[in-house]
Design an enzyme around this catalytic site. Structure first.
Site, PDB file in Angstrom:
ATOM      1  CG  ASP A   9      65.235  53.731  40.211  1.00 40.24           C
ATOM      2  OD1 ASP A   9      64.440  54.633  40.489  1.00 40.24           O
ATOM      3  OD2 ASP A   9      65.523  52.806  40.995  1.00 40.24           O
ATOM      4  CE  LYS A 107      62.940  53.681  43.308  1.00 43.85           C
ATOM      5  NZ  LYS A 107      64.178  52.941  43.544  1.00 43.85           N
ATOM      6  CB  CYS A 152      63.674  49.595  41.037  1.00 44.38           C
ATOM      7  SG  CYS A 152      64.879  49.764  42.391  1.00 44.38           S
TER       8      CYS A 152
HETATM    9  C1  VGL Z   1      67.982  49.296  41.939  1.00 44.59           C
HETATM   10  C2  VGL Z   1      69.434  47.985  43.118  1.00 44.59           C
HETATM   11  C3  VGL Z   1      69.659  49.005  44.004  1.00 44.59           C
HETATM   12  C4  VGL Z   1      67.052  49.424  40.768  1.00 44.59           C
HETATM   13  C5  VGL Z   1      68.185  50.331  42.833  1.00 44.59           C
HETATM   14  O1  VGL Z   1      66.774  50.562  40.339  1.00 44.59           O
HETATM   15  O2  VGL Z   1      66.596  48.370  40.269  1.00 44.59           O
HETATM   16  N1  VGL Z   1      68.588  48.122  42.102  1.00 44.59           N
HETATM   17  N2  VGL Z   1      69.037  50.177  43.853  1.00 44.59           N
END
Ligand code: VGL
Ligand code: ZN
Length: 198
Positions: A9, A107, A152
């Site tokens: 991410d 995702k 994540c």
């Molecule tokens: C994430 C919160 C919501 C992350 C993704 O990438 O850690 N955290 N969505």
């Protein structure tokens, strides 16, 4: 031994100025790019939510961002809207070497289920398909980097260990949200799950 780098991410919304900014999130990009050359496979994950996603506080009237709600699958943090499909915030950091990736795994695209882990959604049963991809390629060793370390990255690394991969997290190439002690808790949980913190 076949090694994959799993970049979690590394997207604009998780970097300073983004909608769910992680402090220093953009500082890891150069280190992550440099690590790509040392791996047999490179996978990028991309948080990818529809605007009506159930993890967004704005979709729960009266709910504050960063509060916790109950979903059919258990407790869920309500986040500010982020990484909405097709928006600039969902794009990878502009300096990330996206061209080097073998696979981009999206995702969190089901409106009713969040997905922290790159392997299973937050109901812990809906698979993303990543385990099969890695096994089919003969990958045994996974190195995790990216954002956020305590959500994540941690959930992905723990699932990897549980699935029988050797899992390592390079903390210098991660940054954390650290919500109510979540970073300490994540480190403890990762160690207990057999994840190596490097
Ligand atoms: C994430 C919160 C919501 C992350 C993704 O990438 O850690 N955290 N969505
Ligand atoms: Zn998300």
């Amino acid at each position: 031994m076949t090694q994959a780098l799993i970049v979690i991410d590394l997207q604009t919304d998780f970097c300073p100025g983004g909608r769910l900014a992680v402090a220093g999130g953009d500082e890891v990009v150069d280190a992550v790019n440099a690590m790509m050359a040392g791996h047999d496979a490179v996978v990028l994950t991309q948080d990818w939510h529809p605007a009506d996603h159930a993890s967004f506080a704005g979709n729960h009237p009266g709910a504050a961002p960063f509060s916790v709600t109950q979903m059919p699958y258990g407790p869920q943090v309500l986040w500010p809207a982020h990484c909405v499909i097709g928006t600039p915030g969902a794009a990878f950091h502009p300096r990330l070497d996206v061209d080097r990736a073998d696979l981009i795994l999206r995702k969190g695209f089901r409106a009713g289920i969040d997905s922290y882990s790159a392997f299973f959604e937050n109901d812990r049963t809906t698979a993303t398909g990543l385990a099969g991809y890695l096994r089919d390629r003969g990958v045994t060793d996974l190195t995790f980097v990216g954002l956020a370390l305590d959500f994540c990255v941690a959930w992905s690394a723990m699932d990897a260990a549980r699935l029988g991969f050797r899992a390592r997290v390079v903390e210098d190439a991660c940054r954390a949200i650290d919500l109510d002690g979540s970073l300490d808790a994540a480190r403890k949980a990762m160690r207990a799950a057999g994840v190596v913190l490097a």
